[in-house]
Design a protein around this motif. Structure first.
Motif, mmCIF file in Angstrom:
data_model
loop_
_atom_site.group_PDB
_atom_site.id
_atom_site.type_symbol
_atom_site.label_atom_id
_atom_site.label_comp_id
_atom_site.label_asym_id
_atom_site.label_seq_id
_atom_site.Cartn_x
_atom_site.Cartn_y
_atom_site.Cartn_z
ATOM 1 N N ASP A 162 -1.641 3.020 -10.190
ATOM 2 C CA ASP A 162 -1.805 3.554 -8.834
ATOM 3 C C ASP A 162 -3.069 3.001 -8.178
ATOM 4 O O ASP A 162 -3.065 2.600 -7.015
ATOM 5 C CB ASP A 162 -1.877 5.087 -8.874
ATOM 6 N N VAL A 163 -4.143 3.011 -8.929
ATOM 7 C CA VAL A 163 -5.402 2.503 -8.386
ATOM 8 C C VAL A 163 -5.269 1.010 -8.088
ATOM 9 O O VAL A 163 -5.730 0.529 -7.044
ATOM 10 C CB VAL A 163 -6.563 2.749 -9.372
ATOM 11 N N LEU A 183 -2.586 -0.610 -7.270
ATOM 12 C CA LEU A 183 -1.792 -0.788 -6.057
ATOM 13 C C LEU A 183 -2.605 -0.510 -4.796
ATOM 14 O O LEU A 183 -2.560 -1.271 -3.832
ATOM 15 C CB LEU A 183 -0.575 0.134 -6.076
ATOM 16 N N SER A 184 -3.346 0.569 -4.812
ATOM 17 C CA SER A 184 -4.161 0.897 -3.640
ATOM 18 C C SER A 184 -5.137 -0.229 -3.332
ATOM 19 O O SER A 184 -5.340 -0.599 -2.174
ATOM 20 C CB SER A 184 -4.958 2.173 -3.880
ATOM 21 N N ASN A 185 -5.719 -0.759 -4.376
ATOM 22 C CA ASN A 185 -6.694 -1.823 -4.163
ATOM 23 C C ASN A 185 -6.022 -3.104 -3.713
ATOM 24 O O ASN A 185 -6.593 -3.873 -2.934
ATOM 25 C CB ASN A 185 -7.501 -2.053 -5.445
ATOM 26 N N VAL A 238 -3.433 -3.207 -1.814
ATOM 27 C CA VAL A 238 -3.203 -3.019 -0.386
ATOM 28 C C VAL A 238 -4.490 -3.260 0.398
ATOM 29 O O VAL A 238 -4.496 -3.933 1.432
ATOM 30 C CB VAL A 238 -2.664 -1.606 -0.109
ATOM 31 N N VAL A 257 -5.220 -6.982 0.475
ATOM 32 C CA VAL A 257 -4.268 -7.695 1.315
ATOM 33 C C VAL A 257 -4.623 -7.559 2.795
ATOM 34 O O VAL A 257 -4.445 -8.486 3.571
ATOM 35 C CB VAL A 257 -2.857 -7.147 1.030
ATOM 36 N N THR A 258 -5.145 -6.414 3.163
ATOM 37 C CA THR A 258 -5.528 -6.223 4.565
ATOM 38 C C THR A 258 -6.982 -6.621 4.792
ATOM 39 O O THR A 258 -7.540 -6.348 5.850
ATOM 40 C CB THR A 258 -5.340 -4.759 4.996
ATOM 41 N N ARG A 306 -9.592 -5.357 3.671
ATOM 42 C CA ARG A 306 -10.572 -4.277 3.762
ATOM 43 C C ARG A 306 -11.442 -4.256 2.526
ATOM 44 O O ARG A 306 -12.490 -3.627 2.506
ATOM 45 C CB ARG A 306 -9.856 -2.922 3.900
ATOM 46 N N ARG A 312 -14.013 -1.829 -8.628
ATOM 47 C CA ARG A 312 -13.380 -0.507 -8.615
ATOM 48 C C ARG A 312 -12.457 -0.327 -9.805
ATOM 49 O O ARG A 312 -12.374 0.765 -10.384
ATOM 50 C CB ARG A 312 -12.586 -0.319 -7.326
ATOM 51 N N THR A 319 -3.762 -6.999 8.794
ATOM 52 C CA THR A 319 -5.200 -7.096 9.075
ATOM 53 C C THR A 319 -5.547 -6.693 10.504
ATOM 54 O O THR A 319 -6.664 -6.247 10.758
ATOM 55 C CB THR A 319 -5.696 -8.531 8.839
ATOM 56 N N ASP A 365 -8.992 1.369 7.853
ATOM 57 C CA ASP A 365 -10.224 1.610 7.124
ATOM 58 C C ASP A 365 -10.788 2.998 7.444
ATOM 59 O O ASP A 365 -11.265 3.704 6.565
ATOM 60 C CB ASP A 365 -11.240 0.530 7.493
ATOM 61 N N ASP A 374 -6.537 7.338 -4.461
ATOM 62 C CA ASP A 374 -5.580 6.265 -4.725
ATOM 63 C C ASP A 374 -4.302 6.810 -5.365
ATOM 64 O O ASP A 374 -3.189 6.438 -4.982
ATOM 65 C CB ASP A 374 -6.204 5.211 -5.650
ATOM 66 N N SER A 413 -0.461 6.754 -3.786
ATOM 67 C CA SER A 413 0.695 6.196 -4.494
ATOM 68 C C SER A 413 1.805 7.220 -4.610
ATOM 69 O O SER A 413 2.990 6.911 -4.436
ATOM 70 C CB SER A 413 0.305 5.745 -5.905
#
Lengths: 199, 199
Positions: free
Chosen positions: A166-167, A169-171, A173, A176-177, A179, A188, B127, B134, B166, B170
């Motif tokens: 889960d962590v 995947l969040s990271n 995302v 990818v953006t 951020r 992390r 983006t 954010d 996170d 998910s």
DNA sequence: CACGTAACTGAAACACGTTCTATTATCGGC
DNA sequence: GCCGATAATAGAACGTGTTTCAGTTACGTG
């Protein structure tokens, strides 16, 4: 009488020509995604590149999301095969997990556009693609469960693997953006592993 | 000479008429999302319901994603305000965290369509909406940091809060696509809290 | 109050995911 | 090898997000 010919069955593609078409479609998808990300995966472009008609593309994959998530599934399957074959280096659960995490993370950084396309498709999927998404979710779980390097993972092991997934995947995302930087992601993930495994 | 009038500045909306338009737009978005989810939030429908022209809508929010993520931000801000006001019950960090988690989770279950629309927009954002996304990410972090109920959260506290955020995201995605039931979500969150906080 | 500028409006146009139609090719069974 | 059924093709058509534009309105400033 109109029958209900809709939807191509599972992976049960009869003729080899059909298997080949399917492969060409996935290849075209990955090539386009790799070059220009999610927005470059245009259904007309995929069809043309795979040398099938648009209608045929939709017969094999009922939406762009199905298509991309299936592609992700195919890639993950390959990653899992490699992972299952070679033993994972590291003395502790934590070390092995960090090894796998850094390997995967590096892999995705190597092809940012492809990663972007697949990640966004996976996250955006609606219930109609739940089956495909669920498969990928299980693959990710297996990946991180394998990373623990146990023959018989305990329930806690599985829970830990899921949390890390889960962590991750969040990271993904966030990366990818743009951020989060690659370094942010690595930090992390390491921190997460440290919090979850104090052995 | 064509100037560059593009993009409406931050929250710096001059006239009250503009503030009002913006509020109407967000309200319309939430109403439509609540009724029919992501796909029901159609830009023409939002514009009509908010009683502005389509062009005006786009002047305030440059895309459907910006619009929905901004709506999510507004909702979270309200949730945070409530959270900041009243002290969080519970004797341990874990208890307080579980309290907050169950409250939020119940809240989202109360309006599944709205949750679906916002979650998918948040996850799908590219983006160009990174700023809005954010902000939401930071709101979520703050939410779960508050949930720890400390005046001065340590670095570890913040890390734990982020991990929980996170995992929560998910699971939200899984719930929205109906790959996980509400009970699944609750169980997994409890398990996560247990793994992270052994106090 | 008049003016100039920026904001708003209504409507058309465009892009891309998806669906539909008519036609042709392919395949499994006889 | 032939037939009916299923799959594939080319292309048009449709829906919704997004862009564009010409005309109108509202607003701050001299």
């Amino acid at each position: 009488m109109a029958a209900t010919p809709r939807q191509i069955a599972e992976e049960e593609l009869g003729s080899s020509a059909q298997r080949d078409r399917r492969r060409r479609i996935i290849d075209a998808t990955i090539a386009l995604a790799s070059k220009g990300g999610f927005e470059a995966v245009q259904m007309r472009a995929v069809a043309e590149r795979a040398d099938v008609a648009l209608g045929t593309l939709y017969r094999y994959f009922p939406s762009k999301i199905h298509l991309l998530v299936s592609g992700l599934g195919a890639q993950l399957e390959r990653a899992l095969d490699r992972m299952r074959r070679a033993p994972i280096p590291g003395d502790t659960r934590g070390d092995r997990m960090l090894y796998v995490l850094s390997r995967i993370t590096r892999g995705m950084q190597r092809d940012p556009h492809l990663t972007e396309a697949m990640t966004r498709a996976f996250m955006f999927a609606d219930t109609s693609a739940a089956a495909e998404v669920d498969l990928v979710a299980r693959q990710i779980e297996e990946l991180f469960t394998l990373a623990l390097g146990k023959e018989e993972p305990s329930e806690e092991d599985k829970a830990v693997a899921r949390v890390i997934g889960d962590v991750w995947l969040s990271n993904l995302v966030a990366w990818v953006t743009r951020r989060a930087s690659a370094t942010d992601v690595t930090n992390r993930l390491e921190l997460t592993v440290r919090l979850l495994m104090r052995d």
